[in-house]
Design a protein around this motif. Structure first.
Motif, PDB file in Angstrom:
ATOM      1  N   LEU A  36      -0.540  -6.244  -2.286  1.00  0.00           N
ATOM      2  CA  LEU A  36      -1.866  -6.182  -1.676  1.00  0.00           C
ATOM      3  C   LEU A  36      -2.661  -7.454  -1.943  1.00  0.00           C
ATOM      4  O   LEU A  36      -3.284  -8.015  -1.036  1.00  0.00           O
ATOM      5  N   VAL A  37      -2.641  -7.917  -3.189  1.00  0.00           N
ATOM      6  CA  VAL A  37      -3.428  -9.090  -3.559  1.00  0.00           C
ATOM      7  C   VAL A  37      -2.891 -10.349  -2.889  1.00  0.00           C
ATOM      8  O   VAL A  37      -3.643 -11.134  -2.296  1.00  0.00           O
ATOM      9  N   ILE A  38      -1.568 -10.550  -2.962  1.00  0.00           N
ATOM     10  CA  ILE A  38      -0.978 -11.754  -2.376  1.00  0.00           C
ATOM     11  C   ILE A  38      -1.114 -11.746  -0.855  1.00  0.00           C
ATOM     12  O   ILE A  38      -1.514 -12.743  -0.234  1.00  0.00           O
ATOM     13  N   GLY A  89      -7.313  -1.760  -8.372  1.00  0.00           N
ATOM     14  CA  GLY A  89      -6.238  -2.644  -7.915  1.00  0.00           C
ATOM     15  C   GLY A  89      -6.510  -3.225  -6.543  1.00  0.00           C
ATOM     16  O   GLY A  89      -6.302  -4.421  -6.297  1.00  0.00           O
ATOM     17  N   THR A  90      -6.990  -2.386  -5.639  1.00  0.00           N
ATOM     18  CA  THR A  90      -7.267  -2.874  -4.285  1.00  0.00           C
ATOM     19  C   THR A  90      -8.514  -3.751  -4.241  1.00  0.00           C
ATOM     20  O   THR A  90      -8.763  -4.427  -3.228  1.00  0.00           O
ATOM     21  N   SER A  91      -9.313  -3.775  -5.324  1.00  0.00           N
ATOM     22  CA  SER A  91     -10.503  -4.630  -5.382  1.00  0.00           C
ATOM     23  C   SER A  91     -10.206  -6.017  -5.945  1.00  0.00           C
ATOM     24  O   SER A  91     -11.116  -6.850  -6.032  1.00  0.00           O
ATOM     25  N   SER A 121       0.820  -1.209   0.000  1.00  0.00           N
ATOM     26  CA  SER A 121       0.000   0.000   0.000  1.00  0.00           C
ATOM     27  C   SER A 121       0.853   1.258   0.000  1.00  0.00           C
ATOM     28  O   SER A 121       0.513   2.262  -0.635  1.00  0.00           O
ATOM     29  N   ASP A 122       1.989   1.206   0.682  1.00  0.00           N
ATOM     30  CA  ASP A 122       2.865   2.370   0.768  1.00  0.00           C
ATOM     31  C   ASP A 122       3.433   2.740  -0.603  1.00  0.00           C
ATOM     32  O   ASP A 122       3.377   3.898  -1.025  1.00  0.00           O
ATOM     33  N   ILE A 123       3.964   1.751  -1.321  1.00  0.00           N
ATOM     34  CA  ILE A 123       4.540   2.052  -2.630  1.00  0.00           C
ATOM     35  C   ILE A 123       3.446   2.302  -3.663  1.00  0.00           C
ATOM     36  O   ILE A 123       3.649   3.047  -4.622  1.00  0.00           O
ATOM     37  N   GLY A 162       3.718  -3.350  -8.482  1.00  0.00           N
ATOM     38  CA  GLY A 162       4.290  -4.078  -7.348  1.00  0.00           C
ATOM     39  C   GLY A 162       3.445  -3.931  -6.097  1.00  0.00           C
ATOM     40  O   GLY A 162       3.257  -4.886  -5.331  1.00  0.00           O
ATOM     41  N   GLY A 163       2.918  -2.720  -5.890  1.00  0.00           N
ATOM     42  CA  GLY A 163       2.064  -2.491  -4.737  1.00  0.00           C
ATOM     43  C   GLY A 163       0.792  -3.306  -4.804  1.00  0.00           C
ATOM     44  O   GLY A 163       0.366  -3.912  -3.814  1.00  0.00           O
TER      45      GLY A 163
END
Length: 306
Positions: A175-177, A48-50, A19-21, A170-171
């Motif tokens: 998040l997903v993994i 992406g976060t979904s 989340s930071d990157i 990469g972020g």
């Protein structure tokens, strides 16, 4: 048990670092491409976060588990709008722009209401899926047409566009993994103690798949990127309804199962509460008190499902 705890910690670490990157990379893309941070949050970061919600809901659709598919989205969206955004506002008040008030928040409420009305017949079928995807396409076109900013006035950033894209990808991967690891072990524990599928969907699965939104939104708020934080939540929730359930209902008919008026009422109420706090007052901010009330509203909802 110790191995499970270690995997949970590794997953949490991946989510936090990812989340930071992701926030830094997305902000850099916004500045270099001339698109507002809100629209970047609404699209790239929100979508992406979904990804965890998409994986869980599509898997549920393929396996014929309606409570997992629809319940995960209802629970996740309610959590995002109340607990996640409320927690971010507790850290720092979330600024609401004039465009948010005139376009984004009304559209967010309208899409949520549209979804709730579609489910009143007790299911979503392929026709509903086509409708949801058609609205999704129109929504994307509108976002990018109206989300441009003056590139010359945008602040310079020392991250190149290439590395910004790498950071975002990469972020999202982190998040997903990381979110997947958290969900898998949380669900195994819940199933072992015998809780219902609905409860797993609206609490553990919704909470686990919303972890990317939670951490990303809080990091964005802490970095004073209010529009990125707000855009992430609105974008994620809209993506969940229009794209995830749109695709899932094309694969198979999705019944609402044990999801009742309390669940859909809480979902719709969460968007109303966001709108209420965004419009009242003269500060154009969701302040800490309002953030606390939003978080409390989610806790009350979960308490009602126990």
């Amino acid at each position: 048990m110790i191995f499970d705890i270690l995997l949970l910690l590794v997953g949490l670490g991946l989510v936090v670092y990812g989340s930071d990157i992701l926030v830094d990379g997305a902000s850099a893309i916004a500045r270099k491409s001339g698109v507002s941070e809100f629209v970047i949050g609404l699209t790239i970061v929100g979508f992406g976060t979904s990804m965890p919600e998409m994986v869980v809901s599509l898997t549920g659709a393929i396996e014929g588990s309606a409570d997992i598919s629809i319940g995960n989205i209802v629970g996740s969206n309610t959590l995002n709008a109340l607990l996640v955004l409320g927690s971010a506002a507790l850290i720092t008040p979330i600024a609401v722009s004039r465009l948010n008030l005139t376009r984004d928040i009304p559209m967010f409420f309208g899409i949520t209401l549209f979804f709730v009305l579609l489910t009143t017949k007790g299911y979503l079928n392929w026709i509903d899926g086509l409708l949801l995807l058609a609205v999704f396409t129109a929504y994307l076109i509108m976002c990018f047409k109206t989300g441009k900013v003056d590139i010359e006035e945008a602040p310079k950033h020392d991250i190149s566009l290439f590395w910004a894209i790498v950071m975002v990808l990469g972020g999202i991967a982190g998040l997903v993994i990381g979110g997947r690891m958290f969900v898998d072990h949380s669900v195994k524990f819940a199933q072992a103690v015998g809780v219902s599928e609905k409860f797993i969907a609206i609490t553990l699965l919704a909470g686990g798949t919303s972890m990317p939104e939670l951490v990303t939104t809080i990091v964005a708020a802490a970095k004073k990127k209010d529009q990125l934080a707000l855009g992430t939540i609105i974008g994620s929730n809209i993506f969940n309804i229009l794209f995830v359930l749109g695709v899932a209902s094309l694969l198979t008919r999705l019944g609402t199962g044990t999801m009742g008026w309390v669940d859909f009422g809480a979902l719709l109420g969460s968007t109303l509460l966001l709108a209420l706090f965004a419009y009242i007052g003269k500060t154009n901010r969701i302040n800490r008190l309002e953030g606390g009330l939003m978080a409390a509203g989610y806790i009350a909802y979960i308490g009602n499902t126990l």
